[in-house]
Design a protein around this motif. Structure first.
Motif: not given
Length: 931
Positions: A649-651, A674-675, A683-685, A912-913
């Motif tokens: 959320e902070r990111a 990130l999304e 949201e990403a699209l 991704w991590q």
């Protein structure tokens, strides 16, 4: 009328050449292959009527003599004795008288022939020798052909010798083994005696076997009665042999002349060790003898003669020669040393003692005398005797001191520096053995005697540092430079830097830093200072003198505090060779002097983050925001810090602020990614659709949009996205490949080929597009089309390592090695080719070479993740745990980001991590062993 017509016809049929004389040289029938001949009628009678009468009616003797002379003359002058160059072999003028003119002419011709022969003699002899040597090499003698085999007979054991078959019929060879059992048919009388199970060691003289045993009489002769004991016969034979050997081994004087046990060993030691031509030895011996007789006072001639005899195995003759040479040249130490070398140890001592009497001032002879002694006490005695004759020899003093204990060595060195007061080594050795106060006095005396040597000053500085007087170190170094300059010594930066490196290796850190600080500015132009000091720091780091490099960087940053490049170099140096604390301290100073340098802030934040101090990393980034507002790199670093620590959320809030204050393509891409990673596809699209409208020429936005649509199984939308993206970004190679791969997965191979073809037309000479087109054909099973396309690709991109690496494994196994050689010729330092060669050695089970080539690959390009993955997989299968851990650590340190397989894993949104170790292990699981 008819008669006239007949005459005309006859004239017409008549040949025109009839009645005409034949032309010159005409031979009848030659045109049809006939051979001409001549008859008597063609040349007329043998004699004319007017000729003078011949001797047909002369007496028989006269006729015979004349006939012999004519035959001899004809024999000399016929065609068989004629030569085009030299004429007739016989003499044309043998009937003429031989006068003085002829004799003089013959003498002149003989002298000319002799002169010409002498001029060509050397060439002819050399040519003859060369032909003979060539002939001997082509057709060596049988003796030469088997010389090596004859020499190797010395290593043949008695068992091997006994198993050599007899010469004879190969179908019926008998082994020469004297110890093998021999079976002899026994007569019936002996068999009948042993039928009852009895065993007997005697032999009946009346049986037929008795005649085969020595000492048993044959029938018809007087023999003793009774049985014959075979054991006693064997014992008697051994006793007789021992008696004969004893008789041979002792001469009349009682000295042993034959060693029965070591006889064969002595014979083997007599084999000459020199394998050259005996004629060369004779020539060399004759030449050296001539030199000795011409100039007997020339020591090298005697030494060469002795060594020649030593090489040929005549050691005693060599000793005699060298001793004669010593008698002729008493003052030659080389001759005495050679004589001592050739003699056995006991005799060598006597020889070297004689040499020391004749040349008492020769250091080499005394050292040789000490070497010949085996006991330390005797060596000390020799050296002390030598120092009585040569008290100013530093070499003798050093050798003598090495044999003493510390207390005696200090006494010896005290005397040594008095005798050799210009030897720096002796002064320094004495200072090391003395106490602190005495060492200072010794070094002060040394400076008085040798005011031009820097080692005395640096030793004094090390002495003060070792005893805790750090403040004196810099003063001593400064005074040394002043004193040496006054005494006319040139201050050489390289020598002093080397002295600083040696000081650091000996543990004197303050001394090395003081030396660097004192000499770093000497002889450097003002405009060259920055580059020169950077080179000095690199040199010190290469020599593993890290404290010297820190001193150089510290001085350079003191002079150039606002140079970002120097701060960066110093930061990378601390990162590689220092501690985390030293790096963070340096970065704090760096951002204070260069607050606008984003990379320095980011390095500081990353160091805190890697240490687990996330709040400190956030604090550094907040300070970086204040110094660099709206900086894209700092925004994204803050986002990465929060996302890596699961503060999503902070990111997201940070990214929203970044989009509002600094809407850049990278910020938009990171927001969508990130999304996407959090599986919020809508949201990403939405973010990507907004981004491609604002930044249509940023290809990664189109690629991410198409991949998300592929993940949602909307292949038509993905294809449309890729097509639209290619119109906006036609130079994006990954976008062309993604579009072609999508069509290939849909099964439309023709369209995939078309897309790649359009990509190659739009982007010529791009090896990756050619490589993808070739792989499309290979995946479709069309190997011939792929090979044709590979040939076209290599013509267009002859230096593309990716294509050559693929071409190597497209070949059959026997052809791969040849293809790899061609690839290395074209792309010697390309990491893809080196990786392919490493895999080739792996497939051939040449593991040592494979490991070397893997090391070479990752050294040339440490950013190639595929190379690290193959290397790590190789070590997992064929290496030790230590080697596996070493490769893993090196890969983590290199942090690779490129490579086909590496990017396929690291850029997968599900990973991704992943950190570097996780990516490496995931890639290793996907890789297959090369075959």
């Amino acid at each position: 009328m008819s008669n006239i017509t007949a005459a005309v016809i006859a004239n017409r049929n008549k040949k025109h050449f009839l009645g005409v004389p034949a032309p010159l040289g005409y031979v009848a029938g030659v045109g049809r292959g006939a051979t001409g001949f001549t008859t008597r009628s063609d040349i007329g009678p043998a004699r004319d009527a007017n000729d003078v009468s011949d001797d047909r009616h002369a007496p028989p003797a006269t006729k015979r003599k004349k006939k012999d002379e004519e035959e001899e003359e004809d024999e000399d002058l016929n065609d068989s004795n004629y030569d085009e160059f030299s004429g007739y072999s016989g003499s044309l003028f043998s009937k003429d008288p031989y006068d003085k003119d002829d004799e003089e002419a013959d003498a002149i011709y003989d002298s000319i022939d002799k002169r010409m022969d002498e001029k060509r003699k050397e060439y002819r002899d050399r040519r003859l020798r060369e032909d003979l040597e060539r002939y001997r090499q082509e057709r060596p003698k049988i003796q030469q052909q088997f010389s090596d085999l004859k020499r190797s007979l010395a290593s043949v054991t008695s068992e091997e010798w006994s198993t050599i078959p007899e010469v004879g019929d190969s179908r019926n060879r008998k082994q020469r083994n004297p110890r093998a059992e021999k079976f002899t048919p026994l007569p019936d009388s002996l068999i009948s005696r042993n039928l009852g199970g009895e065993s007997s060691s005697t032999l009946d003289p009346s049986s037929g076997l008795a005649s085969m045993v020595p000492g048993v009489a044959t029938p018809g002769m007087l023999t003793p009665t009774g049985d014959l004991d075979l054991r006693k016969i064997g014992q008697a034979r051994n006793t007789l042999m021992n008696v004969k050997l004893s008789q041979v081994s002792d001469s009349v004087t009682g000295q042993t002349v034959v060693d029965p046990k070591g006889y064969l060993t002595d014979l083997q030691s007599m084999i000459p060790t020199y394998g050259g031509d005996i004629n060369d030895i004779k020539k060399a011996r004759l030449l050296l003898k001539s030199v000795r007789e011409t100039n007997p006072n020339h020591p090298p001639a005697w030494i060469a003669s002795a060594r020649l005899e030593e090489v040929t195995g005549k050691v005693q003759m060599a000793r005699n020669l060298i001793m004669r040479g010593c008698e002729m040249n008493i003052q030659s130490e080389d001759l005495w040393l050679e004589a001592a070398r050739l003699q056995p140890p006991d005799t060598a001592k006597a020889v070297i003692a004689q040499a020391a009497r004749h040349i008492p001032t020769s250091v080499r002879i005394w050292i040789k005398a000490a070497d010949l002694e085996t006991e330390t006490k005797a060596k000390r005695r020799v050296f002390r005797k030598a120092l009585e004759h040569i008290p100013n020899s530093v070499r003798l003093w050093k050798a003598a001191v090495e044999l003493e204990n510390p207390d005696d060595a200090r006494i010896l060195l005290s005397r040594a520096v008095e005798c050799c007061n210009t030897s720096v080594e002796l002064w320094l050795a004495l200072a090391r053995l003395e106490t602190y106060e005495n060492a200072r006095k010794v070094l002060n005396k040394a400076r008085e005697n040798i005011p031009t040597d820097r080692q005395i000053w640096t030793t004094a500085a090390k002495l003060e540092e070792a005893n805790g007087n750090i403040h004196m170190v810099e003063k001593i170094i400064d005074r040394s430079l002043t004193s040496l300059t006054v005494n006319g010594v040139e201050i050489n930066r390289d020598h002093w830097f080397q002295e600083a490196i040696e000081s650091e290796k000996s543990g004197a850190v303050n001394c090395c830093q003081s030396i660097v600080k004192a000499v770093i500015g000497i002889g450097v132009e003002e405009e060259d200072r920055k580059q020169t000091w950077i080179d000095d720091a690199d040199f010190c780091a290469k020599e593993n003198a890290f404290e010297c490099a820190r001193a150089v960087y510290a001085h350079a940053l003191q002079i150039f505090p606002s140079k970002k490049s120097i701060w960066l170099r110093a930061a990378y140096f601390e990162k590689n060779h220092g501690t985390r604390e030293s790096l963070e301290a340096l970065l704090q100073r760096a951002v204070a002097h260069c607050p606008k340098s984003e990379i320095l802030w980011l390095m500081g934040a990353k160091s805190k983050w890697m240490a687990g101090d996330v709040p400190a990393a956030r604090g550094i980034l907040s300070l970086a925001f204040q110094a660099n507002p709206n900086s894209e790199d700092i925004w994204l670093a803050a986002v990465k810090l929060e996302s890596e620590n699961s503060e999503y959320e902070r990111a997201r809030r940070l990214l929203a602020k970044a989009r509002g204050s600094a809407p850049t393509p990278r910020v938009m891409m990171k927001s969508a990614r990130l999304e996407w990673a959090l599986e919020r596809f809508d949201e990403a699209l939405r973010l990507l659709e907004e981004a491609v409208e604002v930044f249509p020429d940023f290809p990664k936005l189109w690629m991410m949009k198409g991949q998300i649509e592929e993940q949602q199984r909307r292949t038509d939308d993905a294809a449309a996205t890729y097509t639209q993206g290619l119109k906006k970004c036609p130079t994006s190679i990954p976008l062309w490949i993604l579009s072609a791969n999508l069509e290939e997965r849909k099964g439309v191979l023709t369209k995939a080929r078309s897309i790649l073809e359009r990509g190659r037309l739009r982007n010529p000479k791009v090896a990756v597009l050619w490589l993808e087109a070739i792989r499309v054909e290979l995946r479709a099973g069309l190997k011939e089309i792929a090979s044709t396309m590979m040939a076209r690709a290599l013509q267009e991109c002859p230096n593309a390592g990716e294509l050559w690496a693929e071409a190597i494994f497209m070949e059959t196994k026997p052809q791969r090695k040849t293809k790899s050689v061609d690839a290395l010729k074209k792309c010697e330092h390309d990491p893809h080719v080196l990786l392919a060669v490493s895999k080739l050695f792996w497939s051939e089970h040449k593991f040592s070479k494979c490991r070397d080539w893997f090391n070479r690959t990752v050294k040339i390009d440490p950013d190639l993740g595929d190379a690290w993955a193959y290397f790590y997989k190789f070590e997992l299968l064929h290496g030790t745990e230590q080697q596996q851990q070493e490769v893993l650590d090196r890969c983590i340190s290199a942090e690779p980001t490129h490579g086909e397989s590496w990017c396929r894993v690291s850029k997968n949104i599900q990973n991704w991590q992943f950190k570097t170790p996780e990516v490496l292990r995931a890639v290793v699981r996907e890789l297959s062993i090369p075959t």
